[in-house]
Design a protein around this motif. Structure first.
Motif, mmCIF file in Angstrom:
data_model
loop_
_atom_site.group_PDB
_atom_site.id
_atom_site.type_symbol
_atom_site.label_atom_id
_atom_site.label_comp_id
_atom_site.label_asym_id
_atom_site.label_seq_id
_atom_site.Cartn_x
_atom_site.Cartn_y
_atom_site.Cartn_z
ATOM 1 N N UNK A 168 24.796 73.582 -84.899
ATOM 2 C CA UNK A 168 23.616 73.392 -85.774
ATOM 3 C C UNK A 168 22.454 74.146 -85.609
ATOM 4 N N UNK A 169 22.549 75.517 -86.217
ATOM 5 C CA UNK A 169 21.434 76.496 -86.205
ATOM 6 C C UNK A 169 20.901 77.131 -87.421
ATOM 7 N N UNK A 170 19.783 77.574 -87.552
ATOM 8 C CA UNK A 170 19.254 78.118 -88.479
ATOM 9 C C UNK A 170 20.042 79.500 -88.812
ATOM 10 N N UNK A 183 32.971 78.412 -76.375
ATOM 11 C CA UNK A 183 32.793 76.882 -76.275
ATOM 12 C C UNK A 183 31.716 76.349 -77.066
ATOM 13 N N UNK A 184 32.029 75.254 -78.092
ATOM 14 C CA UNK A 184 31.046 74.842 -79.012
ATOM 15 C C UNK A 184 30.249 73.737 -78.208
ATOM 16 N N UNK A 185 28.989 73.817 -78.141
ATOM 17 C CA UNK A 185 27.976 72.775 -77.479
ATOM 18 C C UNK A 185 27.349 72.018 -78.444
ATOM 19 N N UNK A 186 27.653 71.036 -78.860
ATOM 20 C CA UNK A 186 26.854 70.215 -79.904
ATOM 21 C C UNK A 186 26.775 68.642 -79.722
ATOM 22 N N UNK A 187 26.150 67.947 -80.827
ATOM 23 C CA UNK A 187 26.289 66.634 -80.688
ATOM 24 C C UNK A 187 26.938 66.162 -81.868
#
Length: 214
Positions: free
Chosen positions: A56-58, A79-83
């Motif tokens: 989730x980034x602009x 590696x995806x780092x996300x909530x």
């Protein structure tokens, strides 16, 4: 030594990841950027082994960024780092070249294991993400439908989506829901990410096809 680069639009997250990895003898954080666009400029010069990438980034979301980065640097391990816990996002990230998926509430040991695992050329999903994928596959086989893959929208996101489908402008949606213009845009951006769409037209198509607004 495994070199790591971080891309996340939140300074606190970047500093937290650096702190977690600081004492690892075989891992070195060699840089960071707050957007994928900025990372495109520096990554070819740095050539890190692993990139920790937020979704989730602009400007450009992590799904599209992952696809561009793996095309730019074929040997790069992302590696995806996300909530986000949606099975659809996990699948899209992996389909776009990511080698791992780790939730931001995972522990240090899982993060370190993820970096070490992808560096060896293997895939890594943290415990929760792995369970989500397994359950999704199981549900899909039982129901013989793609319903289990549909992203889940929050109550507020559905409210915004219904008004988008009714062709209201962002300002009109903000006025009707008594929220700010920026909050409406944030909900819109989150829905684009969850559905893997690039613009409002794509979001409307997916919403109508899968009845995400109901």
């Amino acid at each position: 030594m495994i070199t790591v680069f971080i891309i996340d639009d939140h300074k606190m997250v970047i500093e937290g990841l650096k702190l977690l990895l600081k004492d690892e003898k075989d891992i070195e954080v060699v840089g960071h950027e707050y957007s994928a666009w900025a990372a495109y400029e520096v990554l070819p010069k740095i050539q890190p082994d692993v990139v920790l990438l937020d979704i989730n980034m602009p400007e450009i979301n992590g799904i599209d960024a992952c696809k561009h980065l793996t095309a730019l640097i074929p040997n790069l391990k992302i590696i995806a780092i996300t909530m986000h816990k949606e099975a659809s996002l996990i699948k899209m990230m992996l389909a776009n070249g990511a080698k791992g998926y780790v939730l931001k509430n995972a522990g240090k040991n899982e993060l370190v294991e993820a970096i070490q695992t992808v560096q060896k050329g293997k895939m890594f999903l943290d415990e929760i993400s792995n369970e989500i994928v397994i359950n999704t596959m199981s549900n899909s086989k039982k129901k013989n439908t793609n319903a289990a893959l549909f992203p889940k929208l929050s109550r507020r996101e559905k409210e915004v989506l219904k008004l988008i489908l009714d062709e209201h402008t962002t300002q009109e949606i903000a006025d009707k829901l008594f929220i700010s213009f920026g909050t409406v845009e944030t909900h819109r951006r989150n829905m684009l990410i969850k559905t893997g769409t690039r613009n409002t037209a794509g979001l409307v198509r997916i919403a109508l096809e899968y009845e995400l607004h109901k």
